[in-house]
Design a protein around this motif. Structure first.
Motif, PDB file in Angstrom:
ATOM      1  N   HIS A 183       0.848  -1.192   0.000  1.00  0.00           N
ATOM      2  CA  HIS A 183       0.000   0.000   0.000  1.00  0.00           C
ATOM      3  C   HIS A 183       0.880   1.237   0.000  1.00  0.00           C
ATOM      4  O   HIS A 183       1.066   1.894   1.009  1.00  0.00           O
ATOM      5  CB  HIS A 183      -0.941  -0.030   1.199  1.00  0.00           C
ATOM      6  CG  HIS A 183      -1.943  -1.124   1.086  1.00  0.00           C
ATOM      7  ND1 HIS A 183      -3.147  -0.966   0.437  1.00  0.00           N
ATOM      8  CD2 HIS A 183      -1.906  -2.409   1.486  1.00  0.00           C
ATOM      9  CE1 HIS A 183      -3.810  -2.104   0.474  1.00  0.00           C
ATOM     10  NE2 HIS A 183      -3.078  -3.003   1.100  1.00  0.00           N
ATOM     11  N   CYS A 213      -3.291   4.753  -3.972  1.00  0.00           N
ATOM     12  CA  CYS A 213      -2.599   3.584  -3.464  1.00  0.00           C
ATOM     13  C   CYS A 213      -2.355   2.568  -4.577  1.00  0.00           C
ATOM     14  O   CYS A 213      -3.258   2.265  -5.359  1.00  0.00           O
ATOM     15  CB  CYS A 213      -3.430   2.970  -2.350  1.00  0.00           C
ATOM     16  SG  CYS A 213      -2.702   1.461  -1.722  1.00  0.00           S
ATOM     17  N   GLY A 260      -1.870  -0.498  -4.007  1.00  0.00           N
ATOM     18  CA  GLY A 260      -2.509  -1.740  -3.604  1.00  0.00           C
ATOM     19  C   GLY A 260      -3.999  -1.720  -3.842  1.00  0.00           C
ATOM     20  O   GLY A 260      -4.553  -2.645  -4.436  1.00  0.00           O
ATOM     21  N   CYS A 261      -4.685  -0.655  -3.388  1.00  0.00           N
ATOM     22  CA  CYS A 261      -6.138  -0.675  -3.449  1.00  0.00           C
ATOM     23  C   CYS A 261      -6.738   0.463  -4.268  1.00  0.00           C
ATOM     24  O   CYS A 261      -7.953   0.483  -4.462  1.00  0.00           O
ATOM     25  CB  CYS A 261      -6.735  -0.737  -2.042  1.00  0.00           C
ATOM     26  SG  CYS A 261      -6.149   0.547  -0.947  1.00  0.00           S
ATOM     27  N   CYS A 277      -4.261   5.108   2.343  1.00  0.00           N
ATOM     28  CA  CYS A 277      -5.459   4.308   2.552  1.00  0.00           C
ATOM     29  C   CYS A 277      -5.420   3.705   3.959  1.00  0.00           C
ATOM     30  O   CYS A 277      -4.413   3.805   4.664  1.00  0.00           O
ATOM     31  CB  CYS A 277      -5.524   3.203   1.508  1.00  0.00           C
ATOM     32  SG  CYS A 277      -4.114   2.096   1.603  1.00  0.00           S
ATOM     33  N   PRO A 309      -5.127   0.530   5.090  1.00  0.00           N
ATOM     34  CA  PRO A 309      -3.999  -0.384   5.369  1.00  0.00           C
ATOM     35  C   PRO A 309      -2.657   0.339   5.453  1.00  0.00           C
ATOM     36  O   PRO A 309      -1.800  -0.032   6.262  1.00  0.00           O
ATOM     37  CB  PRO A 309      -4.015  -1.360   4.177  1.00  0.00           C
ATOM     38  CG  PRO A 309      -5.391  -1.276   3.630  1.00  0.00           C
ATOM     39  CD  PRO A 309      -5.871   0.129   3.897  1.00  0.00           C
TER      40      PRO A 309
END
Ligand SMILES: [Zn+2]
Length: 82
Positions: free
Chosen positions: A8, A17, A19-20, A26, A28
């Protein structure tokens, strides 16, 4: 400790991010920063302030009409409570 498949981390210059895909940091990312900087809240704030300056420059270049206010997003959540 297991490593997450997708870290992240911020994707520059959009500051989403990797990752997401949401605006960084974010949830995480916040959790992992909090554990990374456990007992060193000042260090965390300094790190986030540096990231915020960089993000503001880059986002401003992408969108010169708007100066984004990133204080809430980058810093408010990390301030010590109480
Ligand atoms: Zn993420």
């Amino acid at each position: 400790m297991p490593r997450p498949g997708r870290p992240h981390l911020p994707m520059r210059p959009l500051w989403r991010c990797r990752g997401c895909g949401v605006e960084w940091p974010c949830q995480p990312a916040k959790l992992s920063l909090l554990s990374e900087y456990q007992g060193n809240r000042t260090g965390l704030i300094i790190y986030l302030a540096q990231q915020m300056v960089e993000a503001r420059d880059q986002l401003h270049q992408l969108n010169p009409d708007k100066m984004p206010d990133l204080t809430e997003r980058f810093l408010a959540w990390a301030r010590p409570r109480g």
